[in-house]
Design an enzyme around this catalytic site. Sequence first.
Site, PDB file in Angstrom:
ATOM      1  N   GLY A 731     -25.033 -58.176  47.542  1.00 38.65           N
ATOM      2  CA  GLY A 731     -23.963 -58.875  46.666  1.00 38.65           C
ATOM      3  C   GLY A 731     -23.319 -59.904  47.761  1.00 38.65           C
ATOM      4  N   SER A1060     -16.287 -60.080  40.051  1.00 40.08           N
ATOM      5  CA  SER A1060     -16.699 -60.151  41.495  1.00 40.08           C
ATOM      6  C   SER A1060     -18.181 -60.950  41.494  1.00 40.08           C
ATOM      7  CB  SER A1060     -16.718 -58.923  42.252  1.00 40.08           C
ATOM      8  OG  SER A1060     -15.630 -58.501  42.590  1.00 40.08           O
ATOM      9  N   THR A1061     -18.157 -62.171  41.684  1.00 40.50           N
ATOM     10  CA  THR A1061     -19.380 -62.694  41.398  1.00 40.50           C
ATOM     11  C   THR A1061     -20.581 -62.301  42.120  1.00 40.50           C
ATOM     12  OG1 THR A1061     -18.795 -64.597  42.688  1.00 40.50           O
ATOM     13  CG2 THR A1061     -18.451 -64.738  40.364  1.00 40.50           C
ATOM     14  N   CYS A1062     -20.374 -61.855  43.384  1.00 42.58           N
ATOM     15  CA  CYS A1062     -21.225 -61.311  44.409  1.00 42.58           C
ATOM     16  C   CYS A1062     -21.906 -60.087  43.925  1.00 42.58           C
ATOM     17  CB  CYS A1062     -20.766 -61.278  45.736  1.00 42.58           C
ATOM     18  SG  CYS A1062     -19.549 -59.933  45.809  1.00 42.58           S
ATOM     19  N   PHE A1063     -21.487 -59.379  42.883  1.00 45.25           N
ATOM     20  CA  PHE A1063     -21.894 -58.112  42.425  1.00 45.25           C
ATOM     21  C   PHE A1063     -22.260 -58.494  40.875  1.00 45.25           C
ATOM     22  CE2 PHE A1063     -19.225 -56.444  45.875  1.00 45.25           C
ATOM     23  CZ  PHE A1063     -20.345 -56.357  46.886  1.00 45.25           C
TER      24      PHE A1063
END
Length: 1094
Positions: A731, A1060-1063
Amino acid sequence: MFSASQSSKAQFLDKARQAREERRELKERERAAVQIQALIRRFLCRCRLQREIRREAEDFFGANESGSSKRSALSIFRIARKLLFVFNHKEDKERFEKLCRCILNSMDVENEPKVWYVSLALSKDLTLLWIKQIKDILWFCCEFLKQLKPDILQDSRLVNLHLTMLVTFTDTSTWKILRGKGETLRPAMNHICANIMGHLNQKGFYSVLQILLTNGLARSRPSLSKGSLTAIFSLALRPVVAAQFSDNLLRSFLIHVMSVPAIMTHLATLTPERLAVIESHDLFRKFILYLSREAQCRDVCVCLEGSHTLCLLGNLVYLGSLNDKVLEEETAHFVGVLIHMLSYCQKYVSQKKSNLTHWHPVLGWFSQTVDYGLNESMPLLTKQLQHLWGVHMIRILFSDVLSKKLLENQEIAQLPTQPVSPQNSLPMKNLFKRAFQKSASVRNILKPVGGKRVDSAEVQKVCSICVLYQTTLTTLTQIRLQILTGLTYLDDLLPKLWAFICELGPQGGLKLFLECLNNDTEESKRLLAMLMLFCDCSRHLITILDDIEVYEEQISFKLEELVTISSFLNSFVFKMIWDGIVENARGETLELFHSVHGWLMVLYERDCRRRFAPEDHWLRKDLKPSVLFQELDKDKKRAQLLLQYIPHVIPHKNRVLLFRNMVTKEKEKLGLVETSSASPHVTHITIRRSRMLEDGYEQLRQLSQNAMKGVIRVKFVNDLGVDEAGIDQDGVFKEFLEEIIKKVFDPALNLFKTTSGDERLYPSPTSYIHENYLQLFEFVGKMLGKAVYEGIVVDVPFASFFLSQLLGHHHSVFYSSVDELPSLDSEFYKNLTSIKRYDGDISDLGLTLSYDEDVMGQLVCHELVPGGKTIPVTNENKISYIHLMAHFRMHTQIKSQTAALISGFRSIIKPEWIRMFSAPELQRLISGDNAEIDLEDLNTCSWQLRPSCCSGTQACHNLSHPRKHTVYYGGFHGSHRVIIWLWDILANDFSPEERAMFLKFVTSCSRPPLLGFAYLKPPFSIRCVEVSDDQDTGDTLGSVLRGFFTIRKKEPGGRLPTSSTCFNLLKLPNYSKKSILREKLRYAISMNTGFELS
């Protein structure tokens, strides 16, 4: 006493022997002296005689020039006999000239038979001597002609003199002695002339004329005068006419005269009367009929070799263009002769340079000796050959095809109905308007119908003509484009040829040509040559036409016909590959495949840029992807060839699966996949958020190729120098990759620019202002490749022309920069194409072969060719100017930047992996599917705790469904009322644009993954949150239970959803009303709030 007597006797005998030997030697010396004296006396006597004869000749010619008295023919004969007796080419050159002038002057005298030199032919005692003398004189004239250079003034005068001698004494038409009563002598005199002509022929008269013609004509400007050329051609024709066009003399005439470069063009320019003589004798027909016998044609070609065979071919073509009637009557013979001659040359045409080849301006690398003296005349030869593919000759040769009328239909054919995106949709209104303006009726769509016997005379004739032009294309390699342009000039030729092809065989179309592939007969080869010519010409035509000409004006082909043709080509190429024909193809079969495949791919790429074919038109329904994948696993050749040449027959989704499978196999091979026995090597990097690009560049550019493909873990450091909380399980790296790509592709950084129309990205021409800009582009290529390698979709819209370069399409011989130009600057494209359509004199616009550009406030002139700013754009070079300009804007300006980016990209993604995609498909591979979001695919749910990569406690139950396209945390589940409200809002209240904004809000990309949300990494997640992000410590048992049973600590109506764009995680408060959820979610996605790292 006795012994003394014997000794004196021996001495006596010895003295006697010596005396005899001395007398013999004396006699030998005397005899040698006499012989030497005789030789010297003879030499001196001969020299004295030669001097006396030459002095006598000088006196004779001197008196003749003074004009004091007219010399009798007998006196000329006598002085000529003496001069010829002592004749030497070097010493007597001037005297021989005077003799010739003296003889010619005697022939011009009026009413004095005794002065006429030819009168001696009537003398019973001198006839034979006179005939021998005139034969010798005329041959000496020929000897001099071989050495003279017509471009030198002095020599040109001598050429005229010797030619006049030959013309005068090989024909009786100028002999005054035969006028009036002397007419009865004409048959006898004609016989003498024939005798003289026969003698000259035996000595090599035609070789002399060939040398003289070549010296005078094998240059850019002829050095022979009108009179000289007329005389030479008349002399060359006399023996042929006298012999009533016998095969032997026709052969000599063809080999020595008709093989002189562009002689027919020079005749037409300098002395057109000679062409009338050729026509009056019907020589063109006689040449064609003579050469139509294969053995005789081969004999002539072998004698001439390649260069001069081509010159003969040019002269025959030029003659054919002037003799319509003969050409129409002898089409079969004419075509056959040209095929034989071109085939002979083709045997020696080589594809590449070697120690055994020589360069030829028309044939290319040639394995026979090339006469470089002919190079100056090659432009004229090319002009002659151009008549072969000129409109006039094409109309005559293809008369059977062009005379047919295409079927008319009162109904306007409907375009294929299929859903297309606005940017690819056809200008339907303009198309229908044009159709009505052009005619109240349009032709039927040309489809294979069959019914015409392939062994009929008409079909055989058309096949032969197609073989001729196909042989021309493969032989005259250096003017191939000229030939194709000429063959495509008539708008109706190719549609009518396609209609003709559709009628062939019992059923027409595909089946007939597939049968021909399996039959190694001459008839099959001719039919395939027809198909090959059609494909080569059509491909060339569509390549040079712009979008307006193809889609709106529909030059040559209607769009519906292109659909039919592409379907035929697609099936034909598929069958050739799948039936194993291509695997073992050689020679003509392989050339046919490349020809048909080339035309197919031009149509496919045109359709990819702007749709004309129906949806799924290019797919093969009889090809099961599972079967193909099985064969690929077994390394079957036909499956590999299919993927190499026509991957578009496989559904796009299956190709993406194949791509992902290739990546997975490589990861396994490199040990990058975690197994029960081993873990992959992990590269750890530390990135300061304030210097993300600089740190990423410094730490990643040094990594090896395999390390870049492997697992990379990122640790972020905030502005205070403190490590951020959280463990990267893909992520955090995803966020890092997205942030890096967002920064480098930001036009404000000036590594990339946006196009003027739809704002798509391409390398900035002024990016060189950055230090180490090429290394930066290589780094960008690696990052982009890493995203594609890991299946991370990034919202980076590239310009179509740049995607084509990324795929390597710009290296194709069929690639046209002009076609791609609209994707860079549509306004600039319109301006350039207006130059193409400009009817006036383009030089009035004051353009040059250069491009002026404002670079950071300074006007910079870029020359499109060396010295281009001084070369004006004219009507002749305006097409070249358009292509040069397009190539400069899209390639030359950004050549080094593009090469660096491609190098980095290919270090991660192998070129062969993405060759199976078109430019739009590559964009979808990078940025996800451009289709609407499939909510049914997305909301397949499961329950699960918050992943371990996030901070917080790990307590709670793990309840999960088998499919995890959407994962729920914090007590949310598929039947939760907030979740039900969410999916209902997305499905019924949000527009497609808002759904795309929602997806971008959660995942940072507005497009769904190509293979669906099952392939989204990390999986799409929704978490119930109770507090703000800065207070969030993760899921606890209490928070999960409260979320599950919809128990709220307090009303969260004032808080917005975050992500949370990373996840790919949506953080959703437990709202009490659906209306509040709708309002807050719409506000959040429109304001782009909530891109925080949990």
